[in-house]
Design an enzyme around this catalytic site. Structure first.
Site, PDB file in Angstrom:
ATOM      1  N   ASP A 172      37.772  55.355 -26.506  1.00 51.83           N
ATOM      2  CA  ASP A 172      37.406  56.518 -27.316  1.00 51.83           C
ATOM      3  C   ASP A 172      38.074  56.380 -28.689  1.00 51.83           C
ATOM      4  OD1 ASP A 172      37.013  59.063 -28.436  1.00 51.83           O
ATOM      5  OD2 ASP A 172      37.177  60.072 -26.498  1.00 51.83           O
ATOM      6  N   HIS A 208      33.787  58.186 -26.663  1.00 53.90           N
ATOM      7  CA  HIS A 208      33.909  59.639 -26.498  1.00 53.90           C
ATOM      8  C   HIS A 208      32.758  60.228 -25.680  1.00 53.90           C
ATOM      9  CE1 HIS A 208      35.830  63.395 -27.419  1.00 53.90           C
ATOM     10  NE2 HIS A 208      34.788  63.883 -28.052  1.00 53.90           N
ATOM     11  N   SER A 224      35.871  67.396 -24.840  1.00 53.80           N
ATOM     12  CA  SER A 224      36.414  67.285 -26.193  1.00 53.80           C
ATOM     13  C   SER A 224      37.186  68.553 -26.531  1.00 53.80           C
ATOM     14  CB  SER A 224      35.291  66.996 -27.189  1.00 53.80           C
ATOM     15  OG  SER A 224      35.799  66.573 -28.434  1.00 53.80           O
TER      16      SER A 224
END
Length: 723
Positions: free
Chosen positions: A668, A700, A593
């Site tokens: 995601d 995600h 991320s």
């Protein structure tokens, strides 16, 4: 190059005889849950303060029960409810009580929507009569019992409803709800993700009024994801997602008076392009508190609305040069004075204000941060909280008087302490771990902090780990760019400072985050130990912009995300690479991320420092991310194009020289796979060689079935082949 002295080094001593051959960790064990700690079940403290309830499954019948236990003895007091006694309900997943605990709201057939939101089938159980009824045959969202327990409000198909159990009256408060257009009573995607709440309504103290938010998202741009599944044709998931600089939902506030059968919009003032991140009724049933923020999120008004006249009054204003964090800490006392947390003196602390907004006193002070606010004990006028006063990689539990005196540290062990208090604050369950001690759960006295009894430990896990080559975390600080940054290091067995070792760096680096902390291992830590067993040194450093060292340190990256943070990681790599035992030609970095955004930038911007990088679900341009998060730290791209583009990996692919692995989940909904696809295209057009993987229909978190095992196998092989 300068290192500060280690402030402590943790050596993992398990009190064992030596083993001729320590076992090595395997990915099958790590992701198969072999080293998972035993947790303590989620509980509800009963209002008497001496008992708690938990959800348990009867192994014989398969029924779900709500069991009540005594805190001090651990003995079961009674079974409050069992799904076996409810027709057409084999089990349920959650429950909540009315204020008087005479009614229980139970949920079943829960279906996840996004990160925090879900819908399900809900029943009401009446404790005195043992009566049960279903609220709706359809799956509903975010039901909430009224304070008197006689009503429930809920959301169905983006409209808000109210049901009165006593009279049987059902009222549909709104009728304009429509998917991807109007939402009543629950939040839109970006509020849910970035302001961390779903239920956007609240009951007044007298159970006669409901305040709720309405989101008009008709002008918000749509985002779509293909969901491939197993059918012949894929499906498309379409939802409103405001990317940085784009239009947000238009949010408005309404108050429904159930007794008067009236619904009124509340005009809060001359606000334009604003957020309402919290609403909450005060103890006065005619006064509603509303928090309103500007789009830049650096100006917050706490407004009290008179429910009779609908007149708003600003009682507190906070401004910040960077941004203001929204919390759930606002607490109203019996006189309608309130407790508030703020960073206004440079550190997050607790304050007490009069109902008028006049400051009574700052309750906590010091060059350290409040990390959790547990609540206020009305009887003893005590506030309970967690802080990093005993070192910012540790957490401790404290009590302090409302006037700021008589502060007491309740926790005693150095490491990470968390607490769950009984309803009257007389007792609490302490959750403790550190880098050498897996989670221990104890019942403690709320006044003295002394242990009443042990609830659970993880001695069995320690016993299992005796046969493994468990690598110790060494905690230290490293001086980089004028700051002493927290660091941990995991070294190979039989480490020899005269040998050369490859260095693999992990970081997240997002605003206010913390990866270097004194707590028990997570799954990734066992992976790092596995890599150390194969001859790698693993390091993690929290650079500038991370949390729990004061507002100045955290907010120094404002309007320039990815600049100072990347500088720090590059400087760390260079300093460590200069050590005699680090092979400076074999330094790699990875992250997920925000961490993937960082690792990509490090490889592209420092190609002579990093040999390889892995980026999982990375942001590759902040222009692709949502309004609330991105603009909080960068303003809009229209206002700060340089802050967006100068630090986005997609613009620096020409710098790639080393080996690069790029990974994303195709479903995601948070960091869209668009980020990876655009980066792939940029790399292809720059004729750069790289490796990449897309995990179909994974969000995600990229998990489910063997997905995590596959991902970590891929990353492990990539590291071994390229570092």
């Amino acid at each position: 190059m300068k290192f500060t002295k280690l402030f402590f080094v943790i050596t993992l001593f398990l009190g064992l005889e030596s083993y001729a051959q320590d076992k090595v960790f395997t990915l099958n064990e790590i992701w198969g849950g072999e080293f998972r700690t035993e947790g303590f079940q989620s509980l509800h403290s009963m209002k008497n303060g001496t008992q708690y309830s938990v959800l348990e499954k009867d192994q014989a019948s398969g029924a779900t029960n709500i069991e009540v236990y005594n805190y001090e003895t651990g003995e079961k007091a009674k079974t409050l409810i069992s799904s076996a006694t409810i027709d057409d309900l084999d089990s349920f997943q959650g429950y909540s009580f009315s204020k008087d605990e005479n009614r229980i709201l139970i949920s079943s057939a829960n279906e996840q929507i996004f990160r925090r939101s879900s819908r399900g089938i809900y029943h009401i159980y009446d404790v005195p009569s043992n009566g049960v009824f279903k609220i709706s045959d359809k799956k509903i969202q975010s039901p909430m019992l009224s304070p008197d327990g006689n009503k429930v409000a809920y959301v169905l198909d983006n409209n808000i409803y109210m049901l009165n159990f006593v009279t049987g009256q059902e009222i549909q408060l709104t009728d304009d709800g429509k998917k991807n257009e109007i939402i009543n009573g629950v939040t839109d995607w970006v509020y849910e993700e970035e302001f961390s709440f779903v239920r956007a309504f609240d009951w007044s103290a007298d159970s006669n009024k409901i305040a709720f938010l309405r989101f008009d998202e008709r002008e918000v741009p749509e985002f779509s994801m293909d969901v491939y599944g197993k059918d012949l044709y894929q499906k498309q998931d379409v939802f409103k997602y405001p990317k940085a600089g784009e239009k947000n939902s238009k949010v408005s506030l309404f108050v429904a008076d159930i007794t008067a059968m009236a619904l009124d919009e509340v005009k809060l003032g001359d606000y334009k392009d604003f957020y309402i991140p919290r609403i909450k009724w005060t103890v006065n049933p005619d006064i509603l508190s509303v928090q309103v923020m500007n789009r830049h999120q650096n100006n917050l008004d706490l407004i009290f609305v008179d429910a009779k006249t609908k007149a708003p009054k600003v009682v507190l204003n906070e401004k910040d040069e960077a941004y203001i964090d929204v919390t759930d800490n606002l607490t109203f006392l019996d006189d309608n004075s309130f407790i508030w947390t703020s960073e206004k003196d440079g550190y997050n602390h607790i304050y007490h204000y009069k109902e008028t907004g006049e400051l009574i006193n700052q309750i906590t002070k010091g060059d350290w941060e409040i990390t959790q606010y547990y609540g206020y004990d009305t009887k003893n006028k005590k506030i309970y909280y967690q802080s990093v006063e005993n070192g910012n990689i540790n957490r401790d539990v404290y009590a302090i008087s409302l006037d700021g005196n008589d502060k007491k540290r309740l926790s005693t062990k150095e490491g990470s302490n968390d607490a769950e208090f009984s309803a009257d604050f007389s007792l609490y369950i302490n959750y403790f771990s550190n880098a050498t001690t897996p989670y221990e759960y104890t019942l403690n006295n709320g006044t003295t902090g002394k242990v009443v009894r042990e609830l659970k430990n993880n001695s069995a896990l320690l016993e299992k780990l005796k046969g493994y080559d468990v690598r110790s975390k060494e905690f230290s600080t490293i001086q980089v760019n004028g700051e002493d940054l927290n660091m941990w290091t995991i070294k190979p067995k039989d480490f020899d400072p005269k040998k050369k070792y490859p260095l693999f760096m992990f970081q997240y680096s997002g605003p206010g985050s913390q990866m270097v902390k004194n707590s028990w291992h997570r799954a990734n830590d066992y992976w790092y130990m596995m890599l150390a067993q194969q001859g790698y040194i693993i390091v993690c450093v929290d650079g500038r912009g991370t949390g729990l060292k004061g507002a100045k340190f955290k907010k120094v990256t404002q309007n320039d995300l990815g600049n100072l943070e990347v500088q720090d990681q590059i400087a760390v790599a260079k300093q460590l690479g200069a050590l005699e035992y680090i092979d400076a030609s074999r330094i790699g970095i990875w992250g997920w991320s925000y961490g993937g955004f960082m690792s990509s930038n490090c490889l592209f911007k420092a190609p002579d420092t990093f040999k390889m990088a892995i980026a999982v679900a990375p942001v590759t341009s902040w222009r692709f991310y949502d309004t609330i998060y991105t603009e909080r730290y960068l303003m809009t791209p229209q206002e700060n194009a340089k802050g967006y583009d100068d630090n986005s990996p997609i613009n620096f692919v020409d710098g790639l020289k080393g080996k690069f692995l790029l990974v994303h989940g195709s479903a995601d909904d948070n960091v869209h796979v668009q980020n990876t696809m655009q980066l792939v295209e940029a790399l292809v057009q720059a004729n750069k060689d790289f490796d990449w993987a897309i995990y179909p229909d994974k969000n995600h978190g990229i998990y489910g079935g063997n997905t995590r095992l596959h991902l970590y196998n891929k990353m492990t092989n990539f590291i071994k082949n390229n570092l």
